[in-house]
Design a protein around this motif. Structure first.
Motif, PDB file in Angstrom:
ATOM      1  N   UNK A 113      35.707  35.383  41.919  1.00 54.05           N
ATOM      2  CA  UNK A 113      34.474  34.390  42.068  1.00 54.05           C
ATOM      3  C   UNK A 113      34.546  33.428  40.693  1.00 54.05           C
ATOM      4  N   UNK A 114      35.784  33.383  40.008  1.00 53.26           N
ATOM      5  CA  UNK A 114      35.958  32.946  38.813  1.00 53.26           C
ATOM      6  C   UNK A 114      35.497  31.115  38.928  1.00 53.26           C
ATOM      7  N   UNK A 115      35.829  30.478  39.970  1.00 55.78           N
ATOM      8  CA  UNK A 115      35.293  29.123  40.012  1.00 55.78           C
ATOM      9  C   UNK A 115      33.870  29.031  39.991  1.00 55.78           C
ATOM     10  N   UNK A 116      33.193  29.991  40.628  1.00 52.78           N
ATOM     11  CA  UNK A 116      31.562  29.843  40.561  1.00 52.78           C
ATOM     12  C   UNK A 116      30.846  30.441  39.247  1.00 52.78           C
ATOM     13  N   UNK A 117      31.580  31.364  38.458  1.00 53.67           N
ATOM     14  CA  UNK A 117      31.092  31.775  37.397  1.00 53.67           C
ATOM     15  C   UNK A 117      31.353  30.630  36.201  1.00 53.67           C
ATOM     16  N   UNK A 118      32.117  29.781  36.437  1.00 60.05           N
ATOM     17  CA  UNK A 118      32.593  28.957  35.263  1.00 60.05           C
ATOM     18  C   UNK A 118      31.812  27.728  35.393  1.00 60.05           C
ATOM     19  N   UNK A 129      38.381  24.876  35.494  1.00 58.38           N
ATOM     20  CA  UNK A 129      39.495  25.438  35.650  1.00 58.38           C
ATOM     21  C   UNK A 129      40.697  24.521  35.665  1.00 58.38           C
ATOM     22  N   UNK A 130      40.540  23.397  36.273  1.00 55.46           N
ATOM     23  CA  UNK A 130      41.648  22.491  36.500  1.00 55.46           C
ATOM     24  C   UNK A 130      41.716  21.832  35.035  1.00 55.46           C
ATOM     25  N   UNK A 131      41.044  21.546  34.195  1.00 58.55           N
ATOM     26  CA  UNK A 131      41.082  21.238  32.860  1.00 58.55           C
ATOM     27  C   UNK A 131      41.608  22.411  32.054  1.00 58.55           C
ATOM     28  N   UNK A 132      41.301  23.545  32.233  1.00 59.30           N
ATOM     29  CA  UNK A 132      41.818  24.947  31.619  1.00 59.30           C
ATOM     30  C   UNK A 132      43.419  24.794  31.728  1.00 59.30           C
ATOM     31  N   UNK A 133      43.803  24.877  33.234  1.00 60.61           N
ATOM     32  CA  UNK A 133      45.128  25.243  33.351  1.00 60.61           C
ATOM     33  C   UNK A 133      45.943  24.025  32.830  1.00 60.61           C
ATOM     34  N   UNK A 151      39.324  26.523  26.308  1.00 68.45           N
ATOM     35  CA  UNK A 151      38.907  27.588  25.847  1.00 68.45           C
ATOM     36  C   UNK A 151      39.812  27.931  24.456  1.00 68.45           C
ATOM     37  N   UNK A 152      39.044  27.319  23.443  1.00 74.07           N
ATOM     38  CA  UNK A 152      39.611  27.528  21.969  1.00 74.07           C
ATOM     39  C   UNK A 152      40.075  28.953  21.704  1.00 74.07           C
ATOM     40  N   UNK A 212      38.623  28.160  44.387  1.00 76.36           N
ATOM     41  CA  UNK A 212      37.265  27.836  44.918  1.00 76.36           C
ATOM     42  C   UNK A 212      37.073  28.304  46.143  1.00 76.36           C
ATOM     43  N   UNK A 213      38.221  28.181  47.035  1.00 75.22           N
ATOM     44  CA  UNK A 213      37.926  28.958  48.343  1.00 75.22           C
ATOM     45  C   UNK A 213      37.759  30.489  48.270  1.00 75.22           C
ATOM     46  N   UNK A 214      38.454  30.796  47.469  1.00 74.30           N
ATOM     47  CA  UNK A 214      38.510  32.385  47.453  1.00 74.30           C
ATOM     48  C   UNK A 214      37.107  32.862  47.062  1.00 74.30           C
ATOM     49  N   UNK A 215      36.415  32.117  46.071  1.00 70.65           N
ATOM     50  CA  UNK A 215      35.132  32.567  45.770  1.00 70.65           C
ATOM     51  C   UNK A 215      34.041  32.406  46.858  1.00 70.65           C
TER      52      UNK A 215
END
Length: 252
Positions: A113-118, A129-133, A151-152, A212-215
């Motif tokens: 559920x990382x997409x929801x928690x972020x 996530x898109x910016x992070x990757x 994410x410094x 996102x789908x997995x979440x």
């Protein structure tokens, strides 16, 4: 003594994150082109299994649910199941949490559920996530040799660097207009990877779409049911209004 300790704890909880934000780099999240197309989700699932599932588990997702994005059971078994024997098993990893803490300083989080928690006030979890990757850059001061704009001082290495290549950061400190300073980081591709910029952006978009789908695999079904319910309520309102009008016709 307890009251003083409580005040110190509240001060640390409230003000330390704010100070970190003030001194850290200014982050502008890019809009993630999230897709629900089966081809994008299937490619995202492939990237997730090959690059993420080595360290990060998805223990609330079972392999057989991948059939919902158009994959057959044989395709899942032959191409995506490396750490499980049965298709009904969760997407777990072999690495132990205590070992991960030693290697990385902290156990890699579960990504179900990382997409929801972020999700935050500056953007959705998908945008983060898109910016992070896409925000990793070389930093020799870090133990892994990598840092990240979003994410410094992240402890995670850039596992997709072979695809993206190696970026370097140009860091500039500027006044924030309130007597403090903030850092602006501009990234430059110093060493190309196997993919062009557009290809890598598309790959990360597919990976984020899958996360996102997995979440919430039932999100599209929920939205469709919601639209049907609203349409039903709309029709029911019209019928109720006509019934009310007919019932009170003789009174008025």
């Amino acid at each position: 003594m307890r009251m003083k300790a409580m005040k110190k704890l509240l001060t640390a909880l409230l003000f330390t994150p704010l100070m970190a934000l003030a001194n850290g780099p200014e982050v502008n999240l890019d809009k993630a082109p999230v897709s629900t197309e089966p081809a994008a989700l299937q490619n995202g699932a492939k990237l997730f299994v090959n690059y993420c599932l080595n360290c990060h588990g998805a223990s609330y997702m079972r392999y057989n649910r991948l059939k919902e994005i158009g994959l057959s059971e044989d395709l899942i078994k032959d191409n995506l199941m490396f750490t499980a024997d049965k298709i009904g098993e969760p997407m777990r990893i072999a690495m132990q949490r205590d070992e991960a803490k030693v290697w990385f300083g902290a156990a890699p989080p579960d990504l179900t559920v990382i997409a929801r928690s972020r999700a935050s006030e500056v953007g959705s979890g998908a945008d983060w996530l898109y910016s992070y990757l896409r925000g990793f850059y070389r930093d020799d001061k870090r133990p892994t040799g990598w840092n990240n704009v979003v994410f410094e001082n992240v402890g995670m290495p850039h596992v997709l660097y072979e695809l993206q290549g190696e970026q370097v950061a140009h860091i500039e400190e500027k006044d924030d207009g309130h007597g403090g300073k903030h850092k602006e980081i501009h990234l430059e591709l110093a060493k190309p990877g196997k993919m062009s910029k557009d290809e890598y952006d598309k790959a990360t978009a597919d990976l984020v779409s899958y996360l996102v789908w997995m979440g919430e695999p039932m999100a599209e079904t929920r939205k469709a049911v919601g639209k049907g319910v609203l349409a039903f309520l709309g029709v029911l309102f019209v019928l109720s209004y006509l019934l009310k009008k007919n019932y009170w016709r003789d009174v008025h």
